[in-house]
Design a protein around this motif. Structure first.
Motif, mmCIF file in Angstrom:
data_model
loop_
_atom_site.group_PDB
_atom_site.id
_atom_site.type_symbol
_atom_site.label_atom_id
_atom_site.label_comp_id
_atom_site.label_asym_id
_atom_site.label_seq_id
_atom_site.Cartn_x
_atom_site.Cartn_y
_atom_site.Cartn_z
ATOM 1 N N GLU A 27 -12.829 23.022 0.040
ATOM 2 C CA GLU A 27 -14.233 23.448 0.139
ATOM 3 C C GLU A 27 -14.322 24.889 0.618
ATOM 4 O O GLU A 27 -15.118 25.676 0.095
ATOM 5 N N ALA A 28 -13.500 25.244 1.605
ATOM 6 C CA ALA A 28 -13.514 26.612 2.123
ATOM 7 C C ALA A 28 -13.030 27.599 1.062
ATOM 8 O O ALA A 28 -13.589 28.692 0.924
ATOM 9 N N ALA A 29 -12.014 27.211 0.312
ATOM 10 C CA ALA A 29 -11.490 28.083 -0.743
ATOM 11 C C ALA A 29 -12.539 28.315 -1.832
ATOM 12 O O ALA A 29 -12.679 29.431 -2.337
ATOM 13 N N GLU A 30 -13.278 27.269 -2.172
ATOM 14 C CA GLU A 30 -14.346 27.407 -3.169
ATOM 15 C C GLU A 30 -15.418 28.384 -2.706
ATOM 16 O O GLU A 30 -16.061 29.046 -3.521
ATOM 17 N N LYS A 31 -15.591 28.471 -1.387
ATOM 18 C CA LYS A 31 -16.591 29.378 -0.820
ATOM 19 C C LYS A 31 -15.989 30.735 -0.455
ATOM 20 O O LYS A 31 -16.607 31.525 0.247
ATOM 21 N N LYS A 32 -14.751 30.962 -0.927
ATOM 22 C CA LYS A 32 -14.064 32.251 -0.767
ATOM 23 C C LYS A 32 -13.740 32.603 0.681
ATOM 24 O O LYS A 32 -13.788 33.769 1.082
ATOM 25 N N ALA A 33 -13.367 31.610 1.483
ATOM 26 C CA ALA A 33 -12.970 31.881 2.863
ATOM 27 C C ALA A 33 -11.616 32.584 2.886
ATOM 28 O O ALA A 33 -10.717 32.252 2.112
ATOM 29 N N ASP A 34 -11.479 33.562 3.770
ATOM 30 C CA ASP A 34 -10.225 34.289 3.938
ATOM 31 C C ASP A 34 -9.329 33.641 4.994
ATOM 32 O O ASP A 34 -8.107 33.781 4.949
ATOM 33 N N LEU A 35 -9.942 32.974 5.940
ATOM 34 C CA LEU A 35 -9.209 32.359 7.046
ATOM 35 C C LEU A 35 -9.833 31.007 7.337
ATOM 36 O O LEU A 35 -11.057 30.870 7.360
ATOM 37 N N PHE A 36 -8.988 30.010 7.578
ATOM 38 C CA PHE A 36 -9.468 28.661 7.871
ATOM 39 C C PHE A 36 -8.873 28.223 9.194
ATOM 40 O O PHE A 36 -7.648 28.277 9.377
ATOM 41 N N CYS A 37 -9.707 27.786 10.125
ATOM 42 C CA CYS A 37 -9.250 27.375 11.452
ATOM 43 C C CYS A 37 -9.505 25.896 11.663
ATOM 44 O O CYS A 37 -10.632 25.423 11.501
ATOM 45 N N PHE A 38 -8.448 25.187 12.040
ATOM 46 C CA PHE A 38 -8.539 23.755 12.328
ATOM 47 C C PHE A 38 -8.818 23.520 13.806
ATOM 48 O O PHE A 38 -8.582 24.401 14.637
ATOM 49 N N PRO A 39 -9.249 22.294 14.160
ATOM 50 C CA PRO A 39 -9.344 21.953 15.583
ATOM 51 C C PRO A 39 -7.963 22.063 16.224
ATOM 52 O O PRO A 39 -6.940 21.907 15.546
ATOM 53 N N GLN A 40 -7.911 22.328 17.501
ATOM 54 C CA GLN A 40 -6.618 22.535 18.155
ATOM 55 C C GLN A 40 -5.760 21.283 18.205
ATOM 56 O O GLN A 40 -4.540 21.367 18.288
ATOM 57 N N LEU A 41 -6.347 20.107 18.151
ATOM 58 C CA LEU A 41 -5.594 18.863 18.193
ATOM 59 C C LEU A 41 -5.695 18.163 16.851
ATOM 60 O O LEU A 41 -6.261 17.092 16.728
ATOM 61 N N LEU A 42 -5.110 18.756 15.838
ATOM 62 C CA LEU A 42 -5.282 18.251 14.484
ATOM 63 C C LEU A 42 -4.634 16.882 14.295
ATOM 64 O O LEU A 42 -5.221 15.997 13.691
ATOM 65 N N TYR A 43 -3.419 16.674 14.777
ATOM 66 C CA TYR A 43 -2.762 15.398 14.522
ATOM 67 C C TYR A 43 -2.317 14.747 15.788
ATOM 68 O O TYR A 43 -1.661 15.077 16.562
#
Length: 43
Positions: A27-43
């Motif tokens: 979804e972020a790539a479709e909206k042309k995001a340059d940087l994507f940040c996940f929550p700090q506790l992803l897994y």
């Protein structure tokens, strides 16, 4: 620079978290995001 921030509820199922992460990345790539940040506790 366009930055995308993930806001998602973590699950105990790692595969479910992974699939949701991939969905958010797409979804972020479709909206042309340059940087994507996940929550700090992803897994």
């Amino acid at each position: 620079m366009k930055i995308a921030l993930a806001q998602m509820k973590m699950d105990t199922d790692i595969e479910k978290n992974f699939q949701k992460s991939l969905q958010l990345i797409c979804e972020a790539a479709e909206k042309k995001a340059d940087l994507f940040c996940f929550p700090q506790l992803l897994y």
